[in-house]
Scaffold this motif. Sequence first.
Motif, PDB file in Angstrom:
ATOM      1  N   UNK A 156       0.759  -1.176  -0.135  1.00 44.22           N
ATOM      2  CA  UNK A 156      -0.116  -0.063   0.139  1.00 44.22           C
ATOM      3  C   UNK A 156       0.880   1.334   0.047  1.00 44.22           C
ATOM      4  N   UNK A 408     -12.337  -6.141   8.790  1.00 47.24           N
ATOM      5  CA  UNK A 408     -12.138  -4.465   8.935  1.00 47.24           C
ATOM      6  C   UNK A 408     -13.257  -3.669   8.309  1.00 47.24           C
ATOM      7  N   UNK A 410     -12.603  -0.873   6.874  1.00 47.89           N
ATOM      8  CA  UNK A 410     -12.285  -0.179   5.584  1.00 47.89           C
ATOM      9  C   UNK A 410     -10.721  -1.018   5.318  1.00 47.89           C
ATOM     10  N   UNK A 411     -10.528  -1.141   3.995  1.00 39.71           N
ATOM     11  CA  UNK A 411      -9.401  -1.603   3.330  1.00 39.71           C
ATOM     12  C   UNK A 411      -8.510  -0.520   2.772  1.00 39.71           C
ATOM     13  N   UNK A 415     -11.876   6.080   7.128  1.00 42.92           N
ATOM     14  CA  UNK A 415     -13.047   5.971   8.006  1.00 42.92           C
ATOM     15  C   UNK A 415     -13.753   7.425   7.688  1.00 42.92           C
ATOM     16  N   UNK A 426     -15.268  -2.151  15.965  1.00 38.21           N
ATOM     17  CA  UNK A 426     -13.838  -2.636  15.783  1.00 38.21           C
ATOM     18  C   UNK A 426     -13.004  -2.349  16.834  1.00 38.21           C
TER      19      UNK A 426
ATOM     20  N   UNK B 152      -4.953  -1.624  14.423  1.00 31.29           N
ATOM     21  CA  UNK B 152      -4.697  -2.369  13.243  1.00 31.29           C
ATOM     22  C   UNK B 152      -5.957  -3.601  13.348  1.00 31.29           C
ATOM     23  N   UNK B 153      -5.707  -4.678  12.745  1.00 35.55           N
ATOM     24  CA  UNK B 153      -6.695  -5.924  12.621  1.00 35.55           C
ATOM     25  C   UNK B 153      -5.624  -7.315  12.258  1.00 35.55           C
ATOM     26  N   UNK B 155      -6.337  -8.770   9.157  1.00 31.19           N
ATOM     27  CA  UNK B 155      -6.434  -8.934   7.840  1.00 31.19           C
ATOM     28  C   UNK B 155      -5.506  -8.341   6.831  1.00 31.19           C
ATOM     29  N   UNK B 156      -5.135  -8.718   5.764  1.00 38.62           N
ATOM     30  CA  UNK B 156      -3.831  -8.233   5.104  1.00 38.62           C
ATOM     31  C   UNK B 156      -4.024  -6.605   4.602  1.00 38.62           C
ATOM     32  N   UNK B 157      -5.225  -6.342   4.756  1.00 38.43           N
ATOM     33  CA  UNK B 157      -5.543  -5.043   4.157  1.00 38.43           C
ATOM     34  C   UNK B 157      -6.485  -4.121   5.064  1.00 38.43           C
ATOM     35  N   UNK B 158      -6.222  -3.084   5.660  1.00 42.97           N
ATOM     36  CA  UNK B 158      -6.967  -2.422   6.710  1.00 42.97           C
ATOM     37  C   UNK B 158      -6.478  -0.957   6.990  1.00 42.97           C
ATOM     38  N   UNK B 159      -7.511   0.128   6.706  1.00 46.73           N
ATOM     39  CA  UNK B 159      -6.995   1.409   7.226  1.00 46.73           C
ATOM     40  C   UNK B 159      -7.859   1.782   8.156  1.00 46.73           C
ATOM     41  N   UNK B 160      -8.433   1.131   9.004  1.00 43.46           N
ATOM     42  CA  UNK B 160      -9.483   1.763  10.108  1.00 43.46           C
ATOM     43  C   UNK B 160      -8.342   2.066  11.053  1.00 43.46           C
TER      44      UNK B 160
END
Lengths: 481, 394
Positions: A156, A408, A410-411, A415, A426, B152-153, B155-160
Amino acid sequence: MHRLVEQLTRICGADGTIVTRHARDTYGSDGLLQYHVTPGVVVLPDTAEQVRAVVGACHQAGVPWVARGSGTGLSGGAVPVEDGVLIGLNRMRRVLQVDLDNERVVVEPGVTNVDVSAAVAPTHVYPPDPSSQIVCSIGGNVAENSGGAHCFKYGFTTNYVTGLEVVLPDGEVVTLGGAELDRPGYDLVGAFVGSEGTLGIATKITLRVIPKPEDHRTLVAYFDDTTEAGQTVSDIVAASIVPGAIEMMDQLTIQAAEAATHAGYPLDVGAALIVELDGPVAECDARFDEVVDICQRNGATGIRVAADERERELIWKTRKAAFGAMGRISPNYYVQDGVIPRTRLPDVLGRISDLAREHGLKVANVFHAGDGNLHPLVCYDGRAPGEAETAERLAGLILQACVDAGGSLTGEHGIGLDKREHMNKMFSEADLDAFQRLRCAFDPQGLANPGKVMPTPRLCGEVPGPYRQHPLEAAGVAERF
Amino acid sequence: MLPNGSKGGLALRTEHPNTAEQAAEVLAAADSEGLSVRPRGAGTKLGWGGPGPEAAIELTTAGLTRIVEHNAPDLTAVVEAGVPLADAQSAFRRGGLMVALDPPLGRDEAATVGGVVATGDSGPLRHRYGAPRDLLLGMTVALADGTVAHAGGKVIKNVAGYDLTKLLAGSFGTLGLVVRVALRLHPLSAKRVTASGSSADPVALQRSCYALAHAPLELESLDISWEAGTGQVLARCTGAAPQPRAEQATRLMQEAGLRSEIVEDDEQLWSRQRERQRSENGTVVRVSGRASEVARVIETASSLGGSVVGRAAMGLLWVALPPADPAVTVATIEQLRRELHPLPCVILDAPREAREGVDVWGKVEPGAAALMRRVKERFDPRGILNPGLFVDGI
């Protein structure tokens, strides 16, 4: 406000300061049109020094501000604050340095994503590629930690930013990171990327670029349903193949996108899976047949291999047109961005389908399938009474289903305003409190993009440590957890 | 002289929490009493950082050794901080996977996941996969005031939410105790082969690294080393068909003026690269350079009697200086810094007497340092976590 506007006009000039109501109105929304707030004034600084002066003036006046790139964000992150300042960074679009020897490029925040790759072409490429890459700005990408179709393999935005010049909310300018890696100190670059414009404004961004992959092979396989397509993705990953991109579309999406692009996707299939291998020729050669095999084993009803670059572009065009094409099947849509562990795909899609039925709405699904990032598009008619609210409720339940599956909210969209009320699904209060500590270190006055990310307004204690009541709390204007 | 890693004293007491909550209780109590705390994993890098005062409490992760989840098909895992990285890798390997971190593991290969994360240490896999910061999906951390927070979390993609995982990675235990992390895993390659080139000319070595880094070879690692007047470039190819690329790599090395060969059984070559990032009795300085400065760093290190190992395309180089009288070591470090200015030079391993004579971190830009201090104050207002260990006296 009047005095501040005068001051901002001196900083940015009359042509860089927008005061008339109808012109300010055009900055009221970002890519998520459900939200609209007219800012008190809009400034369009041309230099980092102007940004510093604008932010400094806001700091002195105690006026909140919101930074905006190209306004393509999909979480309302760039929606202005009423009576606040909207800082548009589109005039700052200079590529400051290209250093291919060291695989670095330094740009201003308004440079578009695609122009970064153009600056290092033809030998190199900047991998993160959000679908809006032709217009979206790097500053916005940094704020949102943007992804794209290729991040399963390449990562990313945060994996590519090595240095930042940041104007902090008090008007101070700091340099974080640099061209070199592992500089001593806290990884404040890592903390800043993805902070959704709440920690400051990046005025200079140092990015890592990589050699352009030697080759790519693209196919699209069609399946009767998304479960088969999902299993195909899992089997590809289990075979230790890491495709450059794996994207999935369901039937509703295919029908809408095909109507827009006429790329030749069959309309009667349940799912389409785009798989693109990239990398060294020998590696693509060695693995492509395996991918075809795996598709066939999982019941692919047809496989179309891109014969040339033109056909590859056509296959991709349909995928990238998916959001825009929704207008053909629905007057309005609400896009979500949930993430799930990829192996939970069949259950979660089943749940989404049940929820859609219960709410009497259609949901089209587009996924970055490799990394389990779903984009359910909730279709509704905003003119029908109550339907927008139903769509929003349904979208919230879909997010709950993602979080329940271990995923999650959002990926890649962030937010922003849109999902802040879901943060409690979450994160606990303790988690949010930890987030707030970071925010307060950067912005103790709470002037940078207030009201975003956190579910409720939060204040920073004057001094860290023991709890003290803030005057706004005492007045009942804000609450603290 | 005390061996590297010794603090020269003992903590008053040691705590071994088994859960995040227990760790948080220890911290909360220490915070209210104003007692300093030193987080500790296996202790393989205890000597790193500034030589601050001895802590009152040692808070170890020895009781946090569970592999909580290993979701092989999803390429993720959740592990507690005290799990030795080698043990985690063994578990992942059974599913054909790895966490793409291969820093030196220290004595008895004991380095823990938490210690590697806290120090941000990395090895040759850095070239392709990045540092701990790039492979962390989420984190549970116990903060100084007893708060247990998640970011974070898994999963391999996460922006929360804010990316506190990156803030904590490499923070040397000064912001909280990392209790648990979620990791991104990658497939282990079935086939690996290394192209190896050698030359006594640092400029030729750098030139070959350029060519290798810019060719579309998708190398897993691209390392350089220099010792006793001669150097080596190592380019590792992995995947389904690595051989043709390894051959291409040897040709590029030859064109740059190196003697080159293909090494099929290459494991030793790479473990040697990792080991040379550490020194039991000497000094190791990590230089944050650039690809275009590799030859200059080699020449400077060499003139000071040092050897070099590191990631050629990233310019990230570990300079090892031989054991010497502390005053000599300090003078040598200062000269290295002067000659490589403005490249950051961080001292990792070094005898305590030498570390007391220099700022191990080097200068940080004042504005950034002030901001780091504000972060520290928000997370650890009473300064109980590893006081004096980090940059700028944090």
